[in-house]
Design an enzyme around this catalytic site. Structure first.
Site, PDB file in Angstrom:
ATOM      1  N   LYS A 231       0.810  -1.218   0.000  1.00 19.24           N
ATOM      2  CA  LYS A 231       0.000   0.000   0.000  1.00 19.24           C
ATOM      3  C   LYS A 231       0.842   1.266   0.000  1.00 19.24           C
ATOM      4  CE  LYS A 231      -4.440  -1.720   1.272  1.00 19.24           C
ATOM      5  NZ  LYS A 231      -5.509  -1.885   2.225  1.00 19.24           N
ATOM      6  N   ARG A 265      -3.930  -9.879   4.771  1.00 19.78           N
ATOM      7  CA  ARG A 265      -4.289  -9.919   3.347  1.00 19.78           C
ATOM      8  C   ARG A 265      -3.082  -9.428   2.555  1.00 19.78           C
ATOM      9  NH1 ARG A 265      -6.154  -6.384  -0.434  1.00 19.78           N
ATOM     10  NH2 ARG A 265      -7.715  -7.130  -1.926  1.00 19.78           N
TER      11      ARG A 265
HETATM   12  C1  7PJ Z   1      -8.273  -4.205   1.381  1.00 21.09           C
HETATM   13  C2  7PJ Z   1      -9.335  -4.931   0.861  1.00 21.09           C
HETATM   14  C3  7PJ Z   1      -8.024  -4.239   2.793  1.00 21.09           C
HETATM   15  C4  7PJ Z   1      -9.905  -5.726   2.955  1.00 21.09           C
HETATM   16  C5  7PJ Z   1      -8.336  -3.885  -0.743  1.00 21.09           C
HETATM   17  C6  7PJ Z   1      -5.250  -2.977  -2.044  1.00 21.09           C
HETATM   18  C7  7PJ Z   1      -6.540  -2.269  -2.189  1.00 21.09           C
HETATM   19  N1  7PJ Z   1     -10.141  -5.698   1.638  1.00 21.09           N
HETATM   20  N2  7PJ Z   1      -9.368  -4.718  -0.472  1.00 21.09           N
HETATM   21  N3  7PJ Z   1      -8.879  -5.016   3.528  1.00 21.09           N
HETATM   22  N4  7PJ Z   1      -7.645  -3.572   0.357  1.00 21.09           N
HETATM   23  N5  7PJ Z   1     -10.677  -6.461   3.761  1.00 21.09           N
HETATM   24  O1  7PJ Z   1      -5.162  -4.201  -1.948  1.00 21.09           O
HETATM   25  O2  7PJ Z   1      -4.221  -2.235  -2.061  1.00 21.09           O
HETATM   26  O3  7PJ Z   1      -7.130  -3.603   3.352  1.00 21.09           O
HETATM   27  S1  7PJ Z   1      -7.991  -3.311  -2.369  1.00 21.09           S
END
Ligand code: 7PJ
Length: 290
Positions: A231, A265
């Site tokens: 990020k 994640r």
């Molecule tokens: C997240 C997401 C996160 C959850 C994205 C990226 C942006 N879902 N979807 N948590 N981020 N739960 O992966 O940079 O931080 S999309």
């Protein structure tokens, strides 16, 4: 590590251990299903690329596969529901019997319903199921919910986000959404929470949340999922472009699990699995690695 209300996350066809003797932090691997301009020109280049990526993640030890057909990076444009469905559904059908829980990263109730009918085990909604239609779409199923905090909308969320106390404010939002989910008849065992790193947050906000993640988890007593991989905040801290954020992302994942996060994640599954094995051996949290 703070105690949770439940030992296992009820995640569709699966039960995932969250605490106790057999616990180890879970790795959610990001599977983006978005058209790739560098495809090899096969008949289904987007599907083929997604499936080979999923195969690699499974070989690397992924615990949950998070399938997303809409880019929600800061400033990104929205895709139509039809387009999102065309991207996500074939991947879900193809991976249905891969042996790993399948999560769908979507904000659309219609996509949630179709995905659950096709066998999705979890719904990951960056809007935290604020739309009553989204709660209705998942309530009558076994799917787990990831309730994420976002301030504003992806297109504009990074324009001067403001909080009183970011940890308290994010906690208030998540607590309200958890109450709404329970009122919609969703069992507590199906819920996890996520502060939504980078979703309407400055670097200072993100760092305050990361440093006090365990306080947030303790307040709600629900498993916390942290998404920090690659990020902008990693870029700001390291000065590196997105393709050079692996080391920073691993450090962030370790900081999150050290603060009690049960699920991380990530994009780089193999590297994260290794980092977590070392972390776990040192801290003695949960199960010893096999
Ligand atoms: C997240 C997401 C996160 C959850 C994205 C990226 C942006 N879902 N979807 N948590 N981020 N739960 O992966 O940079 O931080 S999309």
């Amino acid at each position: 590590m703070s105690k949770l209300l439940h030992d296992k996350l009820h995640c569709g066809r699966y039960l995932l251990t969250l605490q106790g003797e057999h616990f180890r932090p879970l790795v959610m691997g990001v599977l983006n299903v978005t058209p790739d301009s560098f495809s090899d020109g096969g008949r289904h280049p987007t599907l083929d690329a997604a499936l080979s990526h999923a195969e690699q993640m499974i070989a690397a030890g992924v615990d949950i596969i998070d399938i997303g057909g809409e880019s929600t990076r800061p400033g990104s444009a929205a895709v139509s529901a039809a387009e999102e469905m065309d991207r996500v559904m074939p991947v879900l059908y193809a991976l249905r019997d891969c042996g790993k829980p399948l999560s769908v990263d979507t904000r659309r109730p219609q996509v949630m319903r179709e995905a659950i009918a096709a066998g999705a085990d979890m719904v990951n909604d960056i809007e935290g199921f604020r739309d009553p239609a989204s709660l209705a779409a998942v309530s009558d199923s076994e799917a787990a919910l990831c309730i994420m905090h976002m301030l504003g909308e992806p297109g504009t969320m990074q324009a001067d986000p403001q909080y009183g106390d970011v940890v308290a404010d994010v906690g208030d939002f998540l607590a309200a959404r958890v109450t709404a989910a329970r009122e919609a008849g969703i069992a507590t065992q199906r819920l996890c929470i996520d502060p939504g790193f980078g979703f309407g947050k400055t670097l200072a906000h993100n760092l305050a949340l990361l440093a006090r993640l365990d306080a947030l988890q303790q307040r709600l007593q629900l498993p916390l999922l942290a998404g920090l991989s690659r990020k902008t905040m990693i870029g700001k801290l390291t000065g590196k472009p997105v393709e050079q954020r692996l080391a920073g992302s691993l450090a962030a994942a370790l900081a999150a699990v050290n603060q009690g996060a049960r699920i991380v994640r990530v994009h780089d599954v193999a590297e994260t699995v290794d980092a977590l094995k070392v972390w776990q051996a040192v801290t003695g949290e949960g199960a010893a690695p096999a």
